[in-house]
Design an enzyme around this catalytic site. Sequence first.
Site, PDB file in Angstrom:
ATOM      1  N   GLN A   1      11.626  42.790  37.644  1.00 28.79           N
ATOM      2  CA  GLN A   1      13.105  43.054  39.280  1.00 28.79           C
ATOM      3  C   GLN A   1      13.551  42.543  39.788  1.00 28.79           C
ATOM      4  O   GLN A   1      13.318  41.486  39.445  1.00 28.79           O
ATOM      5  CB  GLN A   1      12.368  44.612  40.035  1.00 28.79           C
ATOM      6  CG  GLN A   1      12.262  46.439  38.763  1.00 28.79           C
ATOM      7  CD  GLN A   1      11.773  45.466  37.761  1.00 28.79           C
ATOM      8  OE1 GLN A   1      10.141  45.718  38.542  1.00 28.79           O
ATOM      9  NE2 GLN A   1      11.587  46.447  36.638  1.00 28.79           N
TER      10      GLN A   1
ATOM     11  N   ASP B   1      18.177  41.754  37.837  1.00 33.96           N
ATOM     12  CA  ASP B   1      19.574  41.829  37.098  1.00 33.96           C
ATOM     13  C   ASP B   1      20.335  39.808  37.316  1.00 33.96           C
ATOM     14  O   ASP B   1      20.578  40.019  37.283  1.00 33.96           O
ATOM     15  CB  ASP B   1      20.684  42.935  37.605  1.00 33.96           C
ATOM     16  CG  ASP B   1      20.062  44.056  36.749  1.00 33.96           C
ATOM     17  OD1 ASP B   1      18.849  44.276  36.328  1.00 33.96           O
ATOM     18  OD2 ASP B   1      20.176  44.866  37.902  1.00 33.96           O
ATOM     19  N   GLU B   2      18.783  39.011  37.751  1.00 33.59           N
ATOM     20  CA  GLU B   2      20.060  37.800  38.083  1.00 33.59           C
ATOM     21  C   GLU B   2      19.796  37.286  37.410  1.00 33.59           C
ATOM     22  O   GLU B   2      20.158  35.840  37.322  1.00 33.59           O
ATOM     23  CB  GLU B   2      18.490  37.286  39.601  1.00 33.59           C
ATOM     24  CG  GLU B   2      18.532  37.773  40.561  1.00 33.59           C
ATOM     25  CD  GLU B   2      17.117  38.713  40.678  1.00 33.59           C
ATOM     26  OE1 GLU B   2      16.265  39.008  39.294  1.00 33.59           O
ATOM     27  OE2 GLU B   2      16.746  39.464  41.026  1.00 33.59           O
TER      28      GLU B   2
ATOM     29  N   LYS C   1      16.498  36.100  34.127  1.00 34.51           N
ATOM     30  CA  LYS C   1      15.102  36.243  35.203  1.00 34.51           C
ATOM     31  C   LYS C   1      15.306  36.025  33.440  1.00 34.51           C
ATOM     32  O   LYS C   1      14.467  34.494  33.335  1.00 34.51           O
ATOM     33  CB  LYS C   1      14.473  37.377  35.193  1.00 34.51           C
ATOM     34  CG  LYS C   1      14.531  36.851  36.624  1.00 34.51           C
ATOM     35  CD  LYS C   1      13.478  38.311  38.020  1.00 34.51           C
ATOM     36  CE  LYS C   1      13.613  39.519  36.851  1.00 34.51           C
ATOM     37  NZ  LYS C   1      15.293  40.201  37.491  1.00 34.51           N
TER      38      LYS C   1
ATOM     39  N   GLY D   1      26.665  29.833  31.670  1.00 40.50           N
ATOM     40  CA  GLY D   1      27.175  31.759  30.989  1.00 40.50           C
ATOM     41  C   GLY D   1      26.085  31.964  30.161  1.00 40.50           C
ATOM     42  O   GLY D   1      24.924  31.894  30.871  1.00 40.50           O
TER      43      GLY D   1
ATOM     44  N   LYS E   1      17.114  35.004  30.729  1.00 41.55           N
ATOM     45  CA  LYS E   1      17.638  33.632  30.403  1.00 41.55           C
ATOM     46  C   LYS E   1      16.692  32.114  30.651  1.00 41.55           C
ATOM     47  O   LYS E   1      16.353  31.497  29.949  1.00 41.55           O
ATOM     48  CB  LYS E   1      19.099  33.596  30.924  1.00 41.55           C
ATOM     49  CG  LYS E   1      19.366  31.998  29.569  1.00 41.55           C
ATOM     50  CD  LYS E   1      21.077  32.216  30.059  1.00 41.55           C
ATOM     51  CE  LYS E   1      21.543  31.345  31.775  1.00 41.55           C
ATOM     52  NZ  LYS E   1      22.793  30.978  31.348  1.00 41.55           N
TER      53      LYS E   1
ATOM     54  N   THR F   1      19.837  51.222  31.363  1.00 38.05           N
ATOM     55  CA  THR F   1      20.379  51.781  31.689  1.00 38.05           C
ATOM     56  C   THR F   1      22.104  52.115  31.584  1.00 38.05           C
ATOM     57  O   THR F   1      22.481  53.240  31.824  1.00 38.05           O
ATOM     58  CB  THR F   1      20.222  52.755  33.256  1.00 38.05           C
ATOM     59  OG1 THR F   1      21.180  51.710  33.808  1.00 38.05           O
ATOM     60  CG2 THR F   1      18.698  52.855  33.714  1.00 38.05           C
ATOM     61  N   GLY F   2      22.799  50.995  30.806  1.00 34.64           N
ATOM     62  CA  GLY F   2      23.729  51.168  31.176  1.00 34.64           C
ATOM     63  C   GLY F   2      24.638  51.423  32.165  1.00 34.64           C
ATOM     64  O   GLY F   2      26.097  51.358  32.803  1.00 34.64           O
TER      65      GLY F   2
ATOM     66  N   GLY G   1      14.238  45.010  31.260  1.00 31.25           N
ATOM     67  CA  GLY G   1      15.736  44.876  30.938  1.00 31.25           C
ATOM     68  C   GLY G   1      16.176  43.448  30.515  1.00 31.25           C
ATOM     69  O   GLY G   1      17.529  43.110  31.255  1.00 31.25           O
ATOM     70  N   HIS G   2      14.762  42.199  30.426  1.00 28.58           N
ATOM     71  CA  HIS G   2      15.775  41.151  30.002  1.00 28.58           C
ATOM     72  C   HIS G   2      16.841  41.581  29.111  1.00 28.58           C
ATOM     73  O   HIS G   2      16.636  41.355  28.123  1.00 28.58           O
ATOM     74  CB  HIS G   2      14.497  40.067  30.096  1.00 28.58           C
ATOM     75  CG  HIS G   2      14.005  39.745  31.539  1.00 28.58           C
ATOM     76  ND1 HIS G   2      14.034  40.063  32.707  1.00 28.58           N
ATOM     77  CD2 HIS G   2      12.315  40.273  31.472  1.00 28.58           C
ATOM     78  CE1 HIS G   2      12.801  40.162  33.623  1.00 28.58           C
ATOM     79  NE2 HIS G   2      11.893  40.220  33.459  1.00 28.58           N
TER      80      HIS G   2
ATOM     81  N   ASP H   1      29.390  30.674  36.673  1.00 25.07           N
ATOM     82  CA  ASP H   1      30.907  30.419  36.004  1.00 25.07           C
ATOM     83  C   ASP H   1      31.739  31.993  36.091  1.00 25.07           C
ATOM     84  O   ASP H   1      32.693  31.898  36.043  1.00 25.07           O
ATOM     85  CB  ASP H   1      30.382  30.946  34.341  1.00 25.07           C
ATOM     86  CG  ASP H   1      29.764  31.848  34.267  1.00 25.07           C
ATOM     87  OD1 ASP H   1      28.380  31.680  34.869  1.00 25.07           O
ATOM     88  OD2 ASP H   1      29.972  33.172  32.924  1.00 25.07           O
TER      89      ASP H   1
HETATM   90  P1  GDP Z   1      16.807  40.114  34.274  1.00 24.51           P
HETATM   91  O1  GDP Z   1      16.665  41.183  34.154  1.00 24.51           O
HETATM   92  O2  GDP Z   1      17.024  39.393  35.127  1.00 24.51           O
HETATM   93  O3  GDP Z   1      16.953  38.877  33.074  1.00 24.51           O
HETATM   94  O4  GDP Z   1      19.327  39.751  34.160  1.00 24.51           O
HETATM   95  P2  GDP Z   1      19.199  40.734  32.568  1.00 24.51           P
HETATM   96  O5  GDP Z   1      19.416  40.275  31.992  1.00 24.51           O
HETATM   97  O6  GDP Z   1      19.848  42.221  33.224  1.00 24.51           O
HETATM   98  O7  GDP Z   1      20.742  40.427  33.840  1.00 24.51           O
HETATM   99  C1  GDP Z   1      21.860  39.135  33.619  1.00 24.51           C
HETATM  100  C2  GDP Z   1      22.744  38.723  32.676  1.00 24.51           C
HETATM  101  O8  GDP Z   1      23.280  38.131  32.551  1.00 24.51           O
HETATM  102  C3  GDP Z   1      22.472  39.389  31.161  1.00 24.51           C
HETATM  103  O9  GDP Z   1      23.394  39.499  30.095  1.00 24.51           O
HETATM  104  C4  GDP Z   1      23.094  37.928  30.654  1.00 24.51           C
HETATM  105  O10 GDP Z   1      22.770  37.557  28.896  1.00 24.51           O
HETATM  106  C5  GDP Z   1      23.404  37.334  31.174  1.00 24.51           C
HETATM  107  N1  GDP Z   1      23.531  36.079  32.085  1.00 24.51           N
HETATM  108  C6  GDP Z   1      22.758  35.311  32.442  1.00 24.51           C
HETATM  109  N2  GDP Z   1      22.630  33.958  32.765  1.00 24.51           N
HETATM  110  C7  GDP Z   1      24.539  33.823  33.198  1.00 24.51           C
HETATM  111  C8  GDP Z   1      25.240  32.575  32.972  1.00 24.51           C
HETATM  112  O11 GDP Z   1      24.579  31.950  34.334  1.00 24.51           O
HETATM  113  N3  GDP Z   1      26.459  33.033  33.119  1.00 24.51           N
HETATM  114  C9  GDP Z   1      27.054  34.522  32.589  1.00 24.51           C
HETATM  115  N4  GDP Z   1      28.481  35.057  32.662  1.00 24.51           N
HETATM  116  N5  GDP Z   1      25.873  35.123  32.343  1.00 24.51           N
HETATM  117  C10 GDP Z   1      24.794  35.203  32.661  1.00 24.51           C
END
Ligand code: GDP
Length: 424
Positions: A222, A13-14, A16, A414, A18, A299-300, A40-41, A331
């Site tokens: 993950q 959930d880092e 990735k 953001g 984006k 999963t919420g 879950g991206h 941010d």
């Molecule tokens: P992933 O599984 O590693 O892709 O991570 P997730 O998508 O589950 O969680 C990242 C969440 O943070 C998502 O809701 C993104 O839209 C949000 N997000 C990603 N980068 C940023 C950021 O720089 N700032 C903020 N506020 N939200 C971000």
Amino acid sequence: MPATVIVGAQWGDEGKGKIVDLLAQDCDVVCRYQGGPNAGHTVIVDGETFKFRHLPSGILSGKVSVLGAGCVVDPEVLLEEIDGLEQRGISSEPLRISGNAHLIMPWHIAIDGAGEKRLGKLQIGTTRRGIGPAYADKAARLGIRVQDLLDAKILRQKIETALQEKNIWLERVYELEPFELEEVAARYEGFAQRLRPFVADTSLLVDEAIRGGKNVLLEGAQGTLLDLDHGTYPFVTSSNPIAGAAATGIGIGPTRIERVIGVSKAYVTRVGAGPFPSEMEPELAAQVRELGQEYGTVTGRDRRPGWLDLVALRYAVRLNGITSLALTKLDVLSAFDELEVCVAYRLPDGAETRDFPAHQSDFHHAAPVFETVAGWAEPLDECATLDDLPREARSYVDLVERELGVTVELVGTGAAREQVLARR
Ligand code: GDP
């Protein structure tokens, strides 16, 4: 042109999705090398939110998108995702699925749920999508693979063989209803008809792309601390998210990978059970959860927030051979005047360590050694490059670079695609 791996440097959930989406703009092929319908991206483009469970995030940019041999595929979820995207005008035509990837079957989902229930308080916190049991069957040589979808007769035979064993487990161990051969075979034959056009020799495809000078992105799901071999076992995922696994998961040599970009939040979150040394106090945690919208994409579930943990990040740099970092969600920390950073752990014998403990008991009892640093307490919306960050935010990034010996290449300010800062 060698390949680039994008890997989660924490507990997943880092952000990735984006970063992959951003880098995919300049890429030709985007691949997932492990995991199942639990990625879950989240990607936000022009105010529209896309949540990916199964597909590589590159599909949004119309890039060749590969599900490699190291993945497990739930045909139902995948087709749902394909249909959802098609309805929003995004074509799944560039999707390619490795014939060696394993299929998630209905009994995997049933066993995953029943297994967690049986564990009670000791449960791992899986997504209950059958991913773990599918990987277990792969290792046990009982799995059914994507290439089995190419031949209806073989598919039926393999389902029959698997059910002879699985139904005994379901009925006698888990006290669940058995599955009916004809029903499962007909359902999977239906999926097969739709998925056949996507099945390809993805190892060959990716190797040829690399040799042809194309840009290839290998996207991990993950994160490092959830790695089956090197993570915080047993609270881990059932595959290997770390960068080395990108080579095996796709079927290319490790020498083809040159760049490894680690993605880390400016703080940490963890979902589900397990030790977490830099976890925040409940009140602060609730504030960060709200500001960062830290709720699971698949999963919420509430995520547990903690302060940035440099001990764990140092471990991630080591395990993945990270060549640069993307630090997301800076941010979110704008809300605080002062920040804590975990620079070391204090072990039960009183010793301090800057390296991640090799033994589970040491990690379970590790206390965080925090360094307090000044916050910037102002929004980052006006920054156009990394050099425009407020002085304290810049110092925060410098601290990370100094402690880890790795450059921070990108900073997230953001959720939207354009809210990423690079160097000038
Ligand atoms: P992933 O599984 O590693 O892709 O991570 P997730 O998508 O589950 O969680 C990242 C969440 O943070 C998502 O809701 C993104 O839209 C949000 N997000 C990603 N980068 C940023 C950021 O720089 N700032 C903020 N506020 N939200 C971000």
